[in-house]
Design an enzyme around this catalytic site. Sequence first.
Site, PDB file in Angstrom:
ATOM      1  N   ASP A  67       7.029  11.871   6.728  1.00 55.67           N
ATOM      2  CA  ASP A  67       5.906  12.099   6.187  1.00 55.67           C
ATOM      3  C   ASP A  67       4.844  12.446   7.169  1.00 55.67           C
ATOM      4  O   ASP A  67       5.074  12.483   8.539  1.00 55.67           O
ATOM      5  CB  ASP A  67       5.239  10.761   5.561  1.00 55.67           C
ATOM      6  N   ASN A 137       4.012  -3.360   0.904  1.00 55.75           N
ATOM      7  CA  ASN A 137       4.148  -3.362  -0.481  1.00 55.75           C
ATOM      8  C   ASN A 137       5.584  -2.617  -0.810  1.00 55.75           C
ATOM      9  O   ASN A 137       5.810  -2.384  -2.137  1.00 55.75           O
ATOM     10  CB  ASN A 137       3.056  -2.337  -1.105  1.00 55.75           C
ATOM     11  N   HIS A 139       6.932   0.169   0.128  1.00 54.12           N
ATOM     12  CA  HIS A 139       7.135   1.562   0.285  1.00 54.12           C
ATOM     13  C   HIS A 139       8.139   2.169   1.432  1.00 54.12           C
ATOM     14  O   HIS A 139       8.128   1.187   2.198  1.00 54.12           O
ATOM     15  CB  HIS A 139       5.724   2.160   0.294  1.00 54.12           C
ATOM     16  N   GLU A 144       4.730   5.309  -2.486  1.00 50.04           N
ATOM     17  CA  GLU A 144       4.187   4.087  -2.945  1.00 50.04           C
ATOM     18  C   GLU A 144       4.556   3.491  -4.228  1.00 50.04           C
ATOM     19  O   GLU A 144       5.404   4.379  -4.862  1.00 50.04           O
ATOM     20  CB  GLU A 144       2.562   4.323  -3.332  1.00 50.04           C
TER      21      GLU A 144
END
Length: 269
Positions: A67, A137, A139, A144
Amino acid sequence: MEVIICDTQEAVADRVANYIKYLINKKENATLGLATGSTPIKLYKKLIELYNNNEVTFKKTTTFNLDEYYNIDGDNIQSYRYFMNKYLFNKIDIDKSKAHFPICLEGENPNLIGDLYEKKIINAGGIDLQILGLGSNGHIGFNEPSSSFMSKTRIKTLTQKTIDDNSRLFNKNEYQPNMAMTMGISTILNAKYIILIATGENKSDAVNRLISGAISSKNPASILQNHKNVIVILDEDASSKVNNIDYYLNAAKENKKLQEQFGYFHELK
Ligand code: GLP
Protein backbone atom coordinates in the site's frame (compact mmCIF):
# COMPACT_ATOMS: atom_id res chain seq x y z
CA MET A 1 -3.20 -22.10 8.32
CA GLU A 2 0.05 -22.76 10.15
CA VAL A 3 0.57 -20.85 13.39
CA ILE A 4 4.08 -20.44 14.75
CA ILE A 5 4.65 -18.87 18.15
CA CYS A 6 8.11 -17.51 18.92
CA ASP A 7 9.43 -16.39 22.32
CA THR A 8 10.35 -12.85 21.29
CA GLN A 9 9.93 -10.28 18.52
CA GLU A 10 13.56 -10.92 17.54
CA ALA A 11 12.82 -14.61 17.12
CA VAL A 12 9.84 -13.75 14.91
CA ALA A 13 12.06 -11.56 12.72
CA ASP A 14 14.69 -14.26 12.57
CA ARG A 15 12.21 -16.92 11.53
CA VAL A 16 10.62 -14.82 8.79
CA ALA A 17 13.97 -13.59 7.46
CA ASN A 18 15.10 -17.18 7.15
CA TYR A 19 11.98 -18.08 5.20
CA ILE A 20 12.71 -15.22 2.81
CA LYS A 21 16.35 -16.25 2.49
CA TYR A 22 15.32 -19.82 1.77
CA LEU A 23 12.83 -18.67 -0.86
CA ILE A 24 15.26 -16.38 -2.68
CA ASN A 25 17.98 -19.01 -2.62
CA LYS A 26 15.49 -21.45 -4.12
CA LYS A 27 14.11 -18.99 -6.70
CA GLU A 28 16.49 -16.08 -7.29
CA ASN A 29 14.05 -14.05 -9.38
CA ALA A 30 11.35 -14.37 -6.71
CA THR A 31 8.64 -11.76 -6.35
CA LEU A 32 7.97 -10.57 -2.81
CA GLY A 33 5.02 -8.63 -1.49
CA LEU A 34 6.20 -6.34 1.30
CA ALA A 35 4.56 -4.50 4.17
CA THR A 36 5.32 -1.38 6.16
CA GLY A 37 4.42 -0.49 9.77
CA SER A 38 6.36 -1.03 12.98
CA THR A 39 6.04 -4.82 12.92
CA PRO A 40 8.35 -5.68 9.98
CA ILE A 41 11.17 -3.27 10.93
CA LYS A 42 13.04 -5.99 12.87
CA LEU A 43 12.55 -8.38 9.95
CA TYR A 44 14.13 -5.89 7.54
CA LYS A 45 17.07 -5.41 9.94
CA LYS A 46 17.60 -9.16 9.95
CA LEU A 47 17.46 -9.32 6.12
CA ILE A 48 20.16 -6.65 5.97
CA GLU A 49 22.31 -8.78 8.31
CA LEU A 50 21.80 -11.85 6.10
CA TYR A 51 22.73 -9.78 3.05
CA ASN A 52 25.86 -8.40 4.76
CA ASN A 53 26.87 -11.97 5.65
CA ASN A 54 26.53 -12.94 1.96
CA GLU A 55 23.75 -15.37 2.82
CA VAL A 56 21.30 -13.82 0.36
CA THR A 57 21.28 -11.41 -2.57
CA PHE A 58 18.29 -9.40 -3.76
CA LYS A 59 19.76 -8.53 -7.18
CA LYS A 60 17.09 -10.41 -9.09
CA THR A 61 14.23 -9.90 -6.65
CA THR A 62 11.11 -7.97 -7.61
CA THR A 63 8.98 -6.43 -4.86
CA PHE A 64 5.48 -5.02 -4.62
CA ASN A 65 4.52 -3.06 -1.55
CA LEU A 66 1.05 -3.58 -0.22
CA ASP A 67 0.00 0.00 0.00
CA GLU A 68 0.90 3.68 -0.17
CA TYR A 69 -0.79 6.80 1.17
CA TYR A 70 -2.77 8.76 -1.42
CA ASN A 71 -1.20 11.94 -2.73
CA ILE A 72 2.15 11.48 -1.03
CA ASP A 73 5.07 11.11 -3.37
CA GLY A 74 7.99 8.77 -2.85
CA ASP A 75 10.33 11.46 -1.50
CA ASN A 76 7.99 12.46 1.32
CA ILE A 77 9.29 11.08 4.62
CA GLN A 78 5.81 9.75 5.38
CA SER A 79 5.63 7.76 2.16
CA TYR A 80 5.95 4.03 2.28
CA ARG A 81 8.58 4.19 -0.45
CA TYR A 82 10.69 6.39 1.83
CA PHE A 83 10.10 3.88 4.64
CA MET A 84 11.23 0.93 2.52
CA ASN A 85 14.31 2.79 1.28
CA LYS A 86 15.23 3.74 4.83
CA TYR A 87 14.66 0.38 6.50
CA LEU A 88 15.66 -1.99 3.71
CA PHE A 89 16.27 -1.02 0.10
CA ASN A 90 19.13 1.48 0.69
CA LYS A 91 21.01 -1.21 2.60
CA ILE A 92 20.74 -4.19 0.24
CA ASP A 93 21.53 -4.82 -3.43
CA ILE A 94 17.97 -4.65 -4.76
CA ASP A 95 17.44 -3.02 -8.17
CA LYS A 96 15.03 -0.24 -7.14
CA SER A 97 13.47 -0.18 -10.59
CA LYS A 98 12.01 -3.56 -9.61
CA ALA A 99 10.57 -2.27 -6.32
CA HIS A 100 6.98 -1.18 -6.92
CA PHE A 101 4.49 0.96 -4.99
CA PRO A 102 0.91 1.91 -5.87
CA ILE A 103 1.68 5.63 -5.91
CA CYS A 104 -1.26 7.88 -6.82
CA LEU A 105 -0.93 11.65 -6.69
CA GLU A 106 -3.69 14.24 -6.89
CA GLY A 107 -5.06 14.52 -10.43
CA GLU A 108 -4.13 10.93 -11.25
CA ASN A 109 -6.92 8.42 -11.67
CA PRO A 110 -6.72 5.88 -8.83
CA ASN A 111 -8.74 3.35 -10.88
CA LEU A 112 -6.15 3.37 -13.66
CA ILE A 113 -3.25 3.23 -11.20
CA GLY A 114 -4.90 0.27 -9.47
CA ASP A 115 -5.37 -1.58 -12.77
CA LEU A 116 -1.77 -0.86 -13.76
CA TYR A 117 -0.48 -2.21 -10.44
CA GLU A 118 -2.44 -5.43 -10.95
CA LYS A 119 -0.98 -5.77 -14.46
CA LYS A 120 2.55 -5.23 -13.16
CA ILE A 121 2.05 -7.99 -10.59
CA ILE A 122 0.74 -10.37 -13.26
CA ASN A 123 3.60 -9.49 -15.63
CA ALA A 124 6.07 -10.27 -12.85
CA GLY A 125 4.56 -13.76 -12.64
CA GLY A 126 2.47 -13.09 -9.53
CA ILE A 127 3.64 -12.75 -5.95
CA ASP A 128 5.52 -15.76 -4.58
CA LEU A 129 5.49 -14.67 -0.96
CA GLN A 130 3.42 -11.88 0.53
CA ILE A 131 4.46 -10.50 3.92
CA LEU A 132 1.59 -9.02 5.92
CA GLY A 133 1.20 -7.13 9.17
CA LEU A 134 -2.15 -6.91 10.94
CA GLY A 135 -4.18 -3.84 11.84
CA SER A 136 -5.76 -3.88 15.29
CA ASN A 137 -9.14 -3.70 13.51
CA GLY A 138 -8.27 -6.77 11.41
CA HIS A 139 -7.15 -4.90 8.31
CA ILE A 140 -4.50 -6.27 5.97
CA GLY A 141 -2.75 -3.75 3.75
CA PHE A 142 -5.27 -0.92 4.02
CA ASN A 143 -8.25 -3.19 3.41
CA GLU A 144 -10.45 -1.83 6.13
CA PRO A 145 -13.45 -3.69 7.59
CA SER A 146 -16.16 -4.03 4.90
CA SER A 147 -13.58 -4.42 2.10
CA SER A 148 -14.73 -6.89 -0.51
CA PHE A 149 -12.93 -10.22 -0.58
CA MET A 150 -12.90 -9.82 -4.38
CA SER A 151 -11.18 -6.43 -4.26
CA LYS A 152 -8.12 -5.56 -6.35
CA THR A 153 -5.67 -2.66 -5.95
CA ARG A 154 -7.68 0.50 -5.41
CA ILE A 155 -8.09 3.59 -3.27
CA LYS A 156 -9.58 3.20 0.22
CA THR A 157 -10.73 5.70 2.78
CA LEU A 158 -9.17 4.87 6.13
CA THR A 159 -11.22 4.27 9.26
CA GLN A 160 -10.81 6.56 12.24
CA LYS A 161 -9.34 3.58 14.15
CA THR A 162 -6.54 3.20 11.58
CA ILE A 163 -5.91 6.95 11.46
CA ASP A 164 -5.67 6.99 15.28
CA ASP A 165 -3.40 3.90 15.36
CA ASN A 166 -1.03 5.45 12.82
CA SER A 167 -1.10 8.99 14.23
CA ARG A 168 1.88 8.07 16.46
CA LEU A 169 4.02 8.09 13.31
CA PHE A 170 3.15 11.70 12.39
CA ASN A 171 4.33 14.88 14.08
CA LYS A 172 1.71 17.18 15.58
CA ASN A 173 1.42 19.59 12.64
CA GLU A 174 2.20 17.09 9.94
CA TYR A 175 -0.47 16.24 7.34
CA GLN A 176 -1.83 12.72 7.89
CA PRO A 177 -3.62 11.32 4.83
CA ASN A 178 -7.02 9.75 5.31
CA MET A 179 -6.88 7.78 2.06
CA ALA A 180 -4.51 5.20 0.64
CA MET A 181 -3.96 2.98 -2.35
CA THR A 182 -3.86 -0.65 -1.32
CA MET A 183 -3.63 -4.07 -2.91
CA GLY A 184 -7.06 -5.63 -2.67
CA ILE A 185 -7.92 -8.71 -0.67
CA SER A 186 -8.13 -10.76 -3.83
CA THR A 187 -4.69 -9.45 -4.88
CA ILE A 188 -3.30 -10.65 -1.55
CA LEU A 189 -5.05 -14.02 -1.79
CA ASN A 190 -3.47 -14.57 -5.22
CA ALA A 191 -0.01 -14.73 -3.63
CA LYS A 192 1.31 -18.29 -3.65
CA TYR A 193 2.47 -18.06 -0.04
CA ILE A 194 1.56 -15.61 2.70
CA ILE A 195 3.34 -14.93 5.99
CA LEU A 196 1.45 -12.72 8.43
CA ILE A 197 3.46 -11.32 11.33
CA ALA A 198 1.95 -9.92 14.51
CA THR A 199 3.74 -8.93 17.67
CA GLY A 200 2.68 -7.28 20.92
CA GLU A 201 -0.29 -7.60 23.24
CA ASN A 202 -2.23 -4.89 21.37
CA LYS A 203 -2.61 -7.31 18.44
CA SER A 204 -3.80 -10.28 20.52
CA ASP A 205 -7.56 -9.73 19.95
CA ALA A 206 -7.09 -9.23 16.21
CA VAL A 207 -4.89 -12.35 16.08
CA ASN A 208 -7.49 -14.45 17.86
CA ARG A 209 -10.21 -13.23 15.47
CA LEU A 210 -7.97 -13.86 12.46
CA ILE A 211 -7.27 -17.47 13.47
CA SER A 212 -10.60 -18.59 14.86
CA GLY A 213 -13.15 -15.87 14.24
CA ALA A 214 -15.95 -16.02 11.70
CA ILE A 215 -14.90 -15.30 8.14
CA SER A 216 -16.42 -11.93 7.46
CA SER A 217 -15.63 -8.74 5.59
CA LYS A 218 -16.03 -7.05 8.99
CA ASN A 219 -12.72 -8.71 9.82
CA PRO A 220 -10.70 -8.68 6.57
CA ALA A 221 -7.81 -10.84 7.87
CA SER A 222 -10.23 -13.70 8.59
CA ILE A 223 -10.33 -14.57 4.88
CA LEU A 224 -6.75 -15.83 5.22
CA GLN A 225 -8.32 -18.94 6.77
CA ASN A 226 -9.26 -19.84 3.19
CA HIS A 227 -5.78 -19.51 1.69
CA LYS A 228 -3.93 -22.80 1.40
CA ASN A 229 -0.41 -21.56 2.20
CA VAL A 230 -0.62 -19.12 5.08
CA ILE A 231 1.81 -19.02 7.98
CA VAL A 232 0.97 -16.77 10.94
CA ILE A 233 4.07 -15.99 12.99
CA LEU A 234 3.52 -14.47 16.43
CA ASP A 235 5.44 -13.52 19.51
CA GLU A 236 4.09 -14.71 22.86
CA ASP A 237 2.28 -11.44 23.58
CA ALA A 238 0.38 -11.46 20.29
CA SER A 239 -0.52 -15.13 20.82
CA SER A 240 -1.86 -14.64 24.34
CA LYS A 241 -5.53 -14.93 23.32
CA VAL A 242 -5.21 -17.76 20.79
CA ASN A 243 -7.51 -20.68 21.66
CA ASN A 244 -6.05 -24.16 21.46
CA ILE A 245 -2.49 -22.92 21.76
CA ASP A 246 -1.05 -26.34 22.69
CA TYR A 247 -2.27 -27.72 19.40
CA TYR A 248 -0.45 -25.01 17.42
CA LEU A 249 2.76 -25.44 19.42
CA ASN A 250 2.73 -29.15 18.77
CA ALA A 251 1.81 -28.82 15.09
CA ALA A 252 4.61 -26.30 14.57
CA LYS A 253 7.12 -28.80 15.97
CA GLU A 254 5.89 -31.56 13.68
CA ASN A 255 5.80 -29.27 10.63
CA LYS A 256 9.34 -28.08 11.33
CA LYS A 257 10.64 -31.65 11.23
CA LEU A 258 8.93 -32.30 7.91
CA GLN A 259 10.06 -29.00 6.43
CA GLU A 260 13.66 -29.64 7.46
CA GLN A 261 13.45 -32.98 5.68
CA PHE A 262 11.56 -31.92 2.54
CA GLY A 263 12.12 -28.17 2.29
CA TYR A 264 9.78 -25.20 2.19
CA PHE A 265 7.76 -23.56 -0.58
CA HIS A 266 7.26 -26.75 -2.57
CA GLU A 267 4.95 -24.97 -5.06
CA LEU A 268 7.70 -22.62 -6.22
CA LYS A 269 9.80 -23.70 -9.14
C1 GLP B 1 -0.84 -0.12 8.69
C2 GLP B 1 -0.52 -0.76 7.31
C3 GLP B 1 -0.56 -2.26 7.39
C4 GLP B 1 0.14 -2.69 8.66
C5 GLP B 1 -0.71 -2.30 9.85
C6 GLP B 1 -0.06 -2.59 11.19
O1 GLP B 1 -1.87 0.79 8.67
N1 GLP B 1 -1.32 -0.34 6.23
O2 GLP B 1 0.06 -2.82 6.24
O3 GLP B 1 0.29 -4.08 8.68
O4 GLP B 1 -1.19 -0.98 9.73
O5 GLP B 1 0.95 -1.68 11.48
P1 GLP B 1 1.96 -1.88 12.66
O6 GLP B 1 2.89 -2.95 12.26
O7 GLP B 1 2.65 -0.55 12.80
O8 GLP B 1 1.17 -2.24 13.87
